[in-house]
Design an enzyme around this catalytic site. Structure first.
Site, PDB file in Angstrom:
ATOM      1  N   THR A  11      49.132  23.875  34.681  1.00  0.00           N
ATOM      2  CA  THR A  11      47.668  23.788  34.668  1.00  0.00           C
ATOM      3  C   THR A  11      46.992  23.937  33.306  1.00  0.00           C
ATOM      4  O   THR A  11      47.371  24.799  32.524  1.00  0.00           O
ATOM      5  CB  THR A  11      47.144  24.974  35.522  1.00  0.00           C
ATOM      6  OG1 THR A  11      47.950  25.083  36.665  1.00  0.00           O
ATOM      7  CG2 THR A  11      45.700  24.802  35.858  1.00  0.00           C
ATOM      8  N   GLY A  15      47.995  24.254  45.380  1.00  0.00           N
ATOM      9  CA  GLY A  15      48.224  25.502  44.652  1.00  0.00           C
ATOM     10  C   GLY A  15      46.916  26.245  44.472  1.00  0.00           C
ATOM     11  O   GLY A  15      45.946  26.064  45.218  1.00  0.00           O
ATOM     12  N   ASP A  16      46.893  27.087  43.461  1.00  0.00           N
ATOM     13  CA  ASP A  16      45.692  27.885  43.184  1.00  0.00           C
ATOM     14  C   ASP A  16      44.597  27.083  42.492  1.00  0.00           C
ATOM     15  O   ASP A  16      43.416  27.426  42.592  1.00  0.00           O
ATOM     16  CB  ASP A  16      46.058  29.075  42.284  1.00  0.00           C
ATOM     17  CG  ASP A  16      46.660  28.610  40.963  1.00  0.00           C
ATOM     18  OD1 ASP A  16      47.588  27.771  40.991  1.00  0.00           O
ATOM     19  OD2 ASP A  16      46.179  29.043  39.901  1.00  0.00           O
ATOM     20  N   THR A  23      47.162  30.280  35.484  1.00  0.00           N
ATOM     21  CA  THR A  23      48.176  29.237  35.418  1.00  0.00           C
ATOM     22  C   THR A  23      49.482  29.866  35.903  1.00  0.00           C
ATOM     23  O   THR A  23      49.629  31.079  35.889  1.00  0.00           O
ATOM     24  CB  THR A  23      48.297  28.657  33.988  1.00  0.00           C
ATOM     25  OG1 THR A  23      49.393  27.761  33.929  1.00  0.00           O
ATOM     26  CG2 THR A  23      48.485  29.732  32.945  1.00  0.00           C
ATOM     27  N   GLY A  24      50.379  29.031  36.356  1.00  0.00           N
ATOM     28  CA  GLY A  24      51.631  29.571  36.870  1.00  0.00           C
ATOM     29  C   GLY A  24      51.790  29.288  38.347  1.00  0.00           C
ATOM     30  O   GLY A  24      51.143  28.380  38.887  1.00  0.00           O
ATOM     31  N   GLY A  56      51.164  28.981  41.762  1.00  0.00           N
ATOM     32  CA  GLY A  56      49.912  29.067  42.504  1.00  0.00           C
ATOM     33  C   GLY A  56      49.976  29.939  43.737  1.00  0.00           C
ATOM     34  O   GLY A  56      49.027  30.652  44.065  1.00  0.00           O
TER      35      GLY A  56
HETATM   36  N1  GLY Z   1      49.075  26.715  38.985  1.00  0.00           N
HETATM   37  C1  GLY Z   1      49.307  25.417  39.426  1.00  0.00           C
HETATM   38  C2  GLY Z   1      49.907  25.304  40.750  1.00  0.00           C
HETATM   39  O1  GLY Z   1      50.557  26.217  41.233  1.00  0.00           O
HETATM   40  O2  GLY Z   1      49.763  24.270  41.343  1.00  0.00           O
END
Ligand code: GLY
Length: 332
Positions: free
Chosen positions: A192, A222-223, A243-244, A246
């Site tokens: 992200t 995701g998040d 980021t990471g 989600g």
């Molecule tokens: N942080 C991006 C995702 O998990 O999609």
């Protein structure tokens, strides 16, 4: 933490006393500078080294007196259009059925927000998210509905996956049959872009956009498109993005948690660290579980923290441009 707060209070109190005979404007700037970073001037921060190019575009807006919302949209559009980026926008990796589905959200200083999820075949999901915010009564559109809305709004179709990504996918498909393979996210494979900006009027906005976890199950969100998880802005307090992985960020409503901790008086740095600690406490197995938070408060102070080493972010203000390594809890 209580001690930290007390120390900070004492520091500010002493600075205030020492400066009480000085011009009040200068005094307030100096008092603020006893924290990480002071300012009534614009600041923009964004995740990973792809943030450097994105910040340049955002800074172009901010340094010309533009608002934070325009800045974050312009900024992350650079990353979305970068065909060499495998985790955001047009060059993003597909899900396990070969479809590139994009997620994005945006939030402004008035708590207006817009979001798109599982959007396929449109180059700039962040601008579609902004259109959802500004032109509909909704916050979130997903899938075919989001695509139809984008087309109705005049957004151009694009063809994804791009040929290089398609070739990678074909190779992956031959080699990987395990549907629930553990994630490999953020270790070498950045994801992200989240961006937060403070403009010259002291207003905050944020944007977040991704193609998500490579080879995810079709339909997975995701998040990043979820307000409160991948992004949250409260103009009275500050803004945060993530980021990471989600799934882990969603579990603790990560970005909202960071902003609420800042509301309680924690610095952006402390708030990001506490959110990461909460993620760690909720997961027995931290293998490959990389999550990172980035935060910007109302006064322009910034902070970040990640589960593992390796996370960095781009910082741009009138007097500094830097790629900064985030503090972390543990080594890979
Ligand atoms: N942080 C991006 C995702 O998990 O999609």
């Amino acid at each position: 933490m209580e001690n930290n707060k007390r120390r900070r209070f004492l520091k500010l109190g002493l600075a205030g006393a020492a400066l009480s005979f000085i011009d009040p404007f200068k005094a307030s700037k100096l008092i603020a500078s006893t924290e990480n970073r002071l300012t009534s001037s614009p600041v923009v921060i964004s995740t990973w080294n792809h943030g450097i190019a994105a910040n340049k575009a955002a800074w172009e807006v901010l340094s010309n007196g533009g608002n934070a919302l325009d800045a974050v949209e312009s900024g992350v559009r650079v990353t979305e259009a970068d065909v060499s980026n495998r985790s955001v926008g047009i060059g993003g990796m597909p899900d396990r059925s070969g479809h590139v589905t994009l997620d994005a959200c945006i939030m402004d200083e008035n708590s207006n927000c817009g979001s798109v999820g599982c959007l396929e075949g449109i180059e700039h999901p962040i601008s579609v998210a902004r259109a959802v915010m500004e032109k509909t009564q909704h916050v979130m559109l997903v899938g075919d509905g989001a695509k139809q809305f984008a087309l109705d709004q005049g957004f151009q179709k694009i063809k994804t996956p791009i040929p290089e990504v398609k070739a990678e996918y074909q190779k992956w498909k031959k080699e990987n049959k395990d549907l629930f393979k553990k994630p490999e996210i953020n270790h070498e494979n950045h994801d992200t872009i989240g961006m937060l900006a403070l403009d010259a009027n002291g207003n905050l906005s944020g944007a977040c956009t991704t193609s998500g976890w490579a080879y995810k199950l079709p339909g997975r969100l995701g998040d990043s498109p979820i307000i409160g998880a991948g992004l949250f802005v409260d103009n009275e307090v500050g803004a945060a993005c993530a980021t990471g992985l989600g799934e882990a960020i969603i579990r603790i409503a990560g970005s909202h948690t960071v902003v609420e901790l800042m509301r309680q008086g924690y610095t952006p740095q402390e708030a990001c660290k506490m959110a990461v600690e909460r993620i760690i406490s909720k997961h027995k197995d931290l293998t490959n579980l990389q999550c990172c938070f980035l935060a910007l408060d109302k006064n322009g102070n910034v902070g970040s923290f990640s589960v593992y080493n390796g996370f960095n972010y781009a910082y741009t203000s009138a007097d500094k441009e830097a790629l900064i390594d985030a503090p972390f809890d543990r080594n890979w």
